[in-house]
Motif scaffolding. Structure first.
Motif, PDB file in Angstrom:
ATOM      1  N   ILE A   1       0.831  -1.210   0.000  1.00  0.00           N
ATOM      2  CA  ILE A   1       0.000   0.000   0.000  1.00  0.00           C
ATOM      3  C   ILE A   1       0.867   1.262   0.000  1.00  0.00           C
ATOM      4  CG2 ILE A   1      -1.746   1.297   1.305  1.00  0.00           C
ATOM      5  CD1 ILE A   1      -3.066  -1.382   1.913  1.00  0.00           C
TER       6      ILE A   1
ATOM      7  N   GLN B   1       0.692   4.105  -2.844  1.00  0.00           N
ATOM      8  CA  GLN B   1       0.475   5.504  -2.471  1.00  0.00           C
ATOM      9  C   GLN B   1       1.571   6.397  -3.046  1.00  0.00           C
ATOM     10  OE1 GLN B   1       0.139   4.917   1.735  1.00  0.00           O
ATOM     11  NE2 GLN B   1      -2.080   5.143   1.727  1.00  0.00           N
TER      12      GLN B   1
ATOM     13  N   VAL C   1      -5.899  -5.383  -4.476  1.00  0.00           N
ATOM     14  CA  VAL C   1      -5.736  -4.447  -3.366  1.00  0.00           C
ATOM     15  C   VAL C   1      -5.995  -3.019  -3.840  1.00  0.00           C
ATOM     16  CG1 VAL C   1      -4.070  -3.460  -1.750  1.00  0.00           C
ATOM     17  CG2 VAL C   1      -4.179  -5.928  -2.067  1.00  0.00           C
TER      18      VAL C   1
ATOM     19  N   PHE D   1      -9.555  -2.210  -4.323  1.00  0.00           N
ATOM     20  CA  PHE D   1     -10.374  -2.279  -3.113  1.00  0.00           C
ATOM     21  C   PHE D   1     -10.490  -0.914  -2.456  1.00  0.00           C
ATOM     22  CE2 PHE D   1     -11.036  -2.869   1.413  1.00  0.00           C
ATOM     23  CZ  PHE D   1     -12.066  -3.780   1.440  1.00  0.00           C
ATOM     24  N   TYR D   2      -9.409  -0.151  -2.495  1.00  0.00           N
ATOM     25  CA  TYR D   2      -9.388   1.132  -1.807  1.00  0.00           C
ATOM     26  C   TYR D   2      -9.807   2.270  -2.732  1.00  0.00           C
ATOM     27  CZ  TYR D   2      -6.975  -1.498   1.759  1.00  0.00           C
ATOM     28  OH  TYR D   2      -6.674  -2.423   2.713  1.00  0.00           O
ATOM     29  N   ASN D   3     -10.607   3.175  -2.166  1.00  0.00           N
ATOM     30  CA  ASN D   3     -11.161   4.265  -2.975  1.00  0.00           C
ATOM     31  C   ASN D   3     -10.113   5.261  -3.437  1.00  0.00           C
ATOM     32  OD1 ASN D   3     -13.655   3.224  -2.387  1.00  0.00           O
ATOM     33  ND2 ASN D   3     -13.910   4.498  -0.578  1.00  0.00           N
ATOM     34  N   GLN D   4      -9.014   5.300  -2.705  1.00  0.00           N
ATOM     35  CA  GLN D   4      -8.043   6.360  -2.960  1.00  0.00           C
ATOM     36  C   GLN D   4      -7.385   6.237  -4.330  1.00  0.00           C
ATOM     37  OE1 GLN D   4      -4.636   5.996  -0.494  1.00  0.00           O
ATOM     38  NE2 GLN D   4      -3.874   8.047  -0.899  1.00  0.00           N
ATOM     39  N   PHE D   5      -7.255   5.001  -4.833  1.00  0.00           N
ATOM     40  CA  PHE D   5      -6.427   4.812  -6.022  1.00  0.00           C
ATOM     41  C   PHE D   5      -7.193   5.039  -7.319  1.00  0.00           C
ATOM     42  CE2 PHE D   5      -4.444   2.047  -2.752  1.00  0.00           C
ATOM     43  CZ  PHE D   5      -3.353   2.865  -2.542  1.00  0.00           C
TER      44      PHE D   5
ATOM     45  N   ARG E   1     -16.093  12.051  -6.536  1.00  0.00           N
ATOM     46  CA  ARG E   1     -16.929  12.250  -5.357  1.00  0.00           C
ATOM     47  C   ARG E   1     -16.205  11.640  -4.170  1.00  0.00           C
ATOM     48  NH1 ARG E   1     -22.435   9.367  -6.435  1.00  0.00           N
ATOM     49  NH2 ARG E   1     -22.582   9.352  -4.200  1.00  0.00           N
TER      50      ARG E   1
ATOM     51  N   ALA F   1     -16.246  10.830   0.216  1.00  0.00           N
ATOM     52  CA  ALA F   1     -17.228  10.594   1.271  1.00  0.00           C
ATOM     53  C   ALA F   1     -17.269  11.728   2.286  1.00  0.00           C
ATOM     54  CB  ALA F   1     -16.936   9.290   1.971  1.00  0.00           C
TER      55      ALA F   1
ATOM     56  N   SER G   1      -6.164   4.051   2.960  1.00  0.00           N
ATOM     57  CA  SER G   1      -6.339   4.398   1.556  1.00  0.00           C
ATOM     58  C   SER G   1      -7.795   4.621   1.190  1.00  0.00           C
ATOM     59  CB  SER G   1      -5.764   3.298   0.679  1.00  0.00           C
ATOM     60  OG  SER G   1      -4.461   3.053   1.065  1.00  0.00           O
ATOM     61  N   GLY G   2      -8.565   4.974   2.167  1.00  0.00           N
ATOM     62  CA  GLY G   2      -9.933   5.315   1.846  1.00  0.00           C
ATOM     63  C   GLY G   2     -10.855   4.125   1.724  1.00  0.00           C
ATOM     64  N   ALA G   3     -10.996   3.387   2.802  1.00  0.00           N
ATOM     65  CA  ALA G   3     -12.012   2.342   2.836  1.00  0.00           C
ATOM     66  C   ALA G   3     -12.658   2.429   4.206  1.00  0.00           C
ATOM     67  CB  ALA G   3     -11.395   0.971   2.615  1.00  0.00           C
TER      68      ALA G   3
ATOM     69  N   ARG H   1      -6.364  -6.578   1.176  1.00  0.00           N
ATOM     70  CA  ARG H   1      -7.624  -5.863   1.115  1.00  0.00           C
ATOM     71  C   ARG H   1      -8.198  -5.808   2.522  1.00  0.00           C
ATOM     72  NH1 ARG H   1     -11.418  -8.147  -3.447  1.00  0.00           N
ATOM     73  NH2 ARG H   1     -10.022  -9.710  -4.241  1.00  0.00           N
TER      74      ARG H   1
ATOM     75  N   PHE I   1     -24.072   4.932   0.811  1.00  0.00           N
ATOM     76  CA  PHE I   1     -22.715   4.941   1.356  1.00  0.00           C
ATOM     77  C   PHE I   1     -22.293   3.545   1.792  1.00  0.00           C
ATOM     78  CE2 PHE I   1     -19.823   5.345   4.969  1.00  0.00           C
ATOM     79  CZ  PHE I   1     -18.812   6.098   4.401  1.00  0.00           C
TER      80      PHE I   1
END
Lengths: 178, 639
Positions: free
Chosen positions: A32, A36, A67, A70-74, A125, A127, B308-310, B327, B478
């Motif tokens: 991760i 990042q 992975v 899964f995360y919104n950031q990427f 968008r 959160a 990382s935003g989850a 994950r 959400f």
């Protein structure tokens, strides 16, 4: 239509990543932080960058992809020069955050998660950016804009367009002088 | 621990404390005015940076000598940017100014610092008792708060460790190192502190379990993955006073026998990451972290890990998964993380607020802490009160205060003469409580009884213009997106709930929908592994319980009583009220849906209208001619 980077750009990016990967360990825990780093340097994670990370850590590409998605950031597409994040947290929703998002979408003629064809703007968008008392909030290029309104959306975009035109005019002015 | 060790610790800390005090006294005694600006994310968002620049400019321009000091957030977000000006020569006490725009800043510098006139019209209050200016402490927004965790926020510079130390910081860590670990745990158990992350598990017990668990490499994790939309106290705390959290972590690590600690911060909080990283560096430099803390035999390394935003990573097992590079999917408990956590080793995971409560508890003792709040939930609670409320911001109150006191007395109630409708507590896992519940005391158990929960402390106040069905839809949207996908009921169940709610808000509800929502909600609660799925249906269930009539209006009459669901509302212009000569609404419309007929009648083309409400804002108050109706066919047709 999202425009991808040209091959040259891509090569530069990959060279940069390769040189920076050396600073990381080869344990799974580094995955991760590596992703990042890539995103921080280049604003998105290209397909080849995923392959590089997988190779470096000695894990399957699908693992890295799993992975990363899964995360919104990427992000997996290059964002626009001006990146707009519209907050849709609870407080922003109650105060009409979705209307702000819709206004950006309509003005720029793209949906959230997309980039304009000229790669000037992109919308995302999010959160909650944690500025609920200023709802509705948008983050434009790291600047938090509180108390958004449809008219403010137009103003912001117009501001960027005027600035761009000004820069182009100045560029033209300086060119014949050379 | 040997007496020699105690002496070493005391001596090592004494040097640091003396230096801190020397610096503070030197700063205080310097005979120049001091300007203090709140510069956390929310302050910056309101323009604190521009205000600071304006002060700098005007000071340089007019050659005024003054110190500008940046501090964290004081929690009064409605008043940002806030500035406290201390000009002893003028004879006035330190004064608190609110909404200080760059223009105001220049004016203040000129008239207060040069001419000694504090410009009363911009003053919020004085910071101490005096005969000239009313004190801020006379206002309910200030005097009904009880600050334990947020005490130093907005008073110290988060980027200067000495300010925290001069204010009594790290004293408790020095004291802790002279006690036996089990004494610390006993004190925390005695205090009755419950985890502030939402579930309210007794902190002392968690620590005790971790201390007694087998493992050579225990870890302490500070959970700052504050994903709940509508809560931001963890961010404020880390941005405004990171050292209190670090001190709490160090005490925890010492008590449970860990040598490693991690601050898990959300990626959406770049400023918090920056400030915490800097704070760790400073603490290490002074020997408050690292090898042999303050000369003792206790070692501690603290690292920062960016989430990382989850949303689901706020759950402790998912959080561990994400640190391990996987994950963020929760796993079955037991084994609990205190038994087998990060890398299979015992791991204590505490919320930011829990850890920040530790130094005051150890400093003042468990009895002092128990005296605040209620029997079952001692201490204070921090809420971010936002939404349709006058004095939005962070409020720290003793547990047991009623919702009515918090919303109406402290935060000033609902603005624009609107009626209060509901308050949403606990974010996507919590529930909406109607007016009847305003006298509920705020503590872990009473809120659960009422159908909401403490959660992370997000509190969104809603007025009569908020549609409860739409709010439920929003939360489901959400949680459905954030569901990690492991449990079928959570993954597919929330999807179906969302679909049904979406249909209802669009006026396509069917008979039996409401019953189906209820049964499906119960199934999701039973069929999910972690807190996310178990609580995701809560917003639907509570709003169905308290606002069923609103759901029925949507389904049976295709009407949104709050006139918020956009498919079910329409705008029109009341021609009796309209001035006809003014074109404010026409100019404001982003889609050119408003037209003018030959005899100057104004109409709204419903096929073009996007229902953004700009025309309603634009219409001058003396006409107030733009109307909003539901169902949409009530809007008269103009031709």
């Amino acid at each position: 239509m999202i425009q991808e980077n040209s091959l040259e750009e891509e090569k530069l990016i990959l060279d940069d990543i390769a040189s920076r990967l050396k600073a990381f360990g080869r344990e799974r825990e580094e995955l991760i932080p590596i992703l990042q780093m890539i995103q921080e340097r280049h604003a998105y994670i290209a397909e080849d960058a995923i392959k590089m990370a997988a190779e470096y850590l000695g894990i399957a590409i699908c693992e890295v992809y799993g992975v990363a998605t899964f995360y919104n950031q990427f992000r997996f597409h290059p964002p626009g020069k001006n990146h707009i994040k519209v907050c849709l947290g609870t407080a922003c929703h109650v105060r009409g955050g979705d209307i702000i998002l819709e206004n950006f979408e309509r003005k720029l003629e793209i949906r959230d998660g997309e980039t304009t064809p000229d790669r000037e703007f992109s919308i995302e968008r999010v959160a909650c950016v944690g500025c609920c008392a200023l709802a509705p909030v948008s983050v434009v290029n790291e600047t938090v804009q509180g108390h958004m309104a449809p008219s403010k959306v137009e103003g912001l975009i117009l501001g960027f367009k005027i600035e761009k035109e000004k820069a182009e005019r100045e560029k033209k002015k300086s060119e014949p002088a050379q | 621990m040997s007496p020699l060790n105690n002496e070493t610790v005391q001596k090592a800390f004494g040097v640091i404390r003396d230096e801190a005090k020397r610096r503070r006294d030197a700063f205080r005694e310097e005979p120049v005015p001091k300007i203090q600006i709140g510069m956390a994310t929310c302050g910056i968002a309101s323009g604190a940076l521009e205000t600071k620049n304006a002060f700098e400019e005007v000071l340089a321009e007019r050659k005024i000598k003054a110190h500008i000091r940046t501090v964290g957030c004081i929690g009064h977000c409605y008043a940002e940017p806030v500035v406290i000006m201390d000009h002893p020569e003028s004879g006035f006490p330190p004064i608190f100014y609110h909404n200080v725009t760059p223009g105001k800043a220049k004016m203040l510098a000129k008239s207060f610092l040069e001419d000694g006139d504090p410009l009363f019209e911009h003053v919020l209050g004085a910071m101490e008792e005096n005969d000239l200016v009313p004190q801020v402490l006379d206002f309910p927004r200030f005097n009904q708060e009880k600050r334990v965790v947020l005490e130093k926020c907005g008073c110290v510079d988060p980027e200067d460790i000495y300010e925290y130390i001069a204010d009594g910081g790290y004293e408790t860590l020095a004291k802790t190192l002279q006690l036996a670990p089990n004494e610390i745990i006993e004190e925390v158990q005695e205090s009755g502190l419950r985890g502030r992350g939402g579930a309210g598990f007794p902190t002392g017990r968690k620590w005790d379990l971790a201390r007694n668990a087998d493992g050579q490499h225990k870890t302490v994790i500070c959970n700052a993955d504050e994903g709940d939309p509508g809560a931001y106290m963890d961010r404020t705390l880390l941005e405004s006073n990171p050292h209190q959290v670090l001190e709490g972590m160090a005490i925890c690590a010492y008590a449970v026998g860990a040598q490693k600690a991690i601050v898990y911060v959300r990626a959406e909080y770049p400023l918090a990451v920056k400030i915490v990283t800097k704070a760790i560096g400073q603490a290490r430099e002074l020997g408050l972290l690292g090898e042999g803390v303050l000369g003792s035999s206790f070692d501690l390394e603290i690292d920062v890990f960016q989430g990382s935003g989850a949303f689901v990573c706020g759950e402790e097992t998912a959080l561990i998964q994400s640190i391990e590079g996987n994950r963020g999917m929760p796993r079955h408990r037991p084994p609990y993380p205190v038994q087998q956590g990060l890398g299979g080793q015992p791991t204590v995971i505490n919320n930011v607020k829990t850890l920040a409560s530790i130094p005051p508890i150890i400093e003042h003792g468990a009895t002092w802490f128990r005296a605040i709040g209620t029997e079952e939930s001692p201490g204070t609670a921090i809420f971010s009160v936002v939404g349709n409320v006058v004095h939005a911001g962070l409020v720290e109150i003793p547990m047991g205060v009623t919702l009515r006191t918090l919303i109406f007395d402290i935060c000033g109630g609902v603005p624009n003469k609107k009626k209060f409708k509901a308050v949403q507590i606990g974010g996507p896992s919590g529930g909406c409580l109607p007016e009847e519940f305003l006298d509920t005391p705020i503590d872990f158990d009473s809120l659960i009884q009422a159908g909401a929960m403490m959660g992370s402390g997000g509190m969104v106040v809603m007025d009569e213009d908020t549609c409860m069905v739409d709010v439920s839809r929003y939360f489901l949207d959400f949680t459905q997106k954030e569901s990690c996908g492991k449990c079928t009921f959570c993954r597919i169940g929330t999807h179906h709930l969302l679909n049904t709610l979406e249909r209802i808000t669009k006026g396509e509800g069917r008979d039996g929908d409401l019953d189906q929502l209820e049964t499906l909600s119960e199934d999701i609660k039973n069929g999910s592994l972690c807190g996310l799925g178990k609580t995701a249906p809560n917003p639907v269930l509570t709003s169905l319980r308290y606002f069923r009539d609103e759901y029925e209006a949507h389904v049976k009459e295709r009407r949104c009583p709050a006139r918020m669901c956009r498919t079910l509302t329409a705008f029109y212009i009341d021609l009796d009220k309209c001035a006809r000569g003014c074109d404010a609404c026409v100019g404001s419309c982003p889609v050119e849906a408003i037209f003018t007929t030959k005899n100057r009648k104004k109409g709204v083309d419903q096929s073009l209208c996007v229902k953004c409400g700009e025309c309603m804002v634009a219409c001058p108050a003396e006409y107030d001619a733009v109307m909003k109706v539901s169902p949409p066919d009530l809007a008269p047709v103009v031709d």
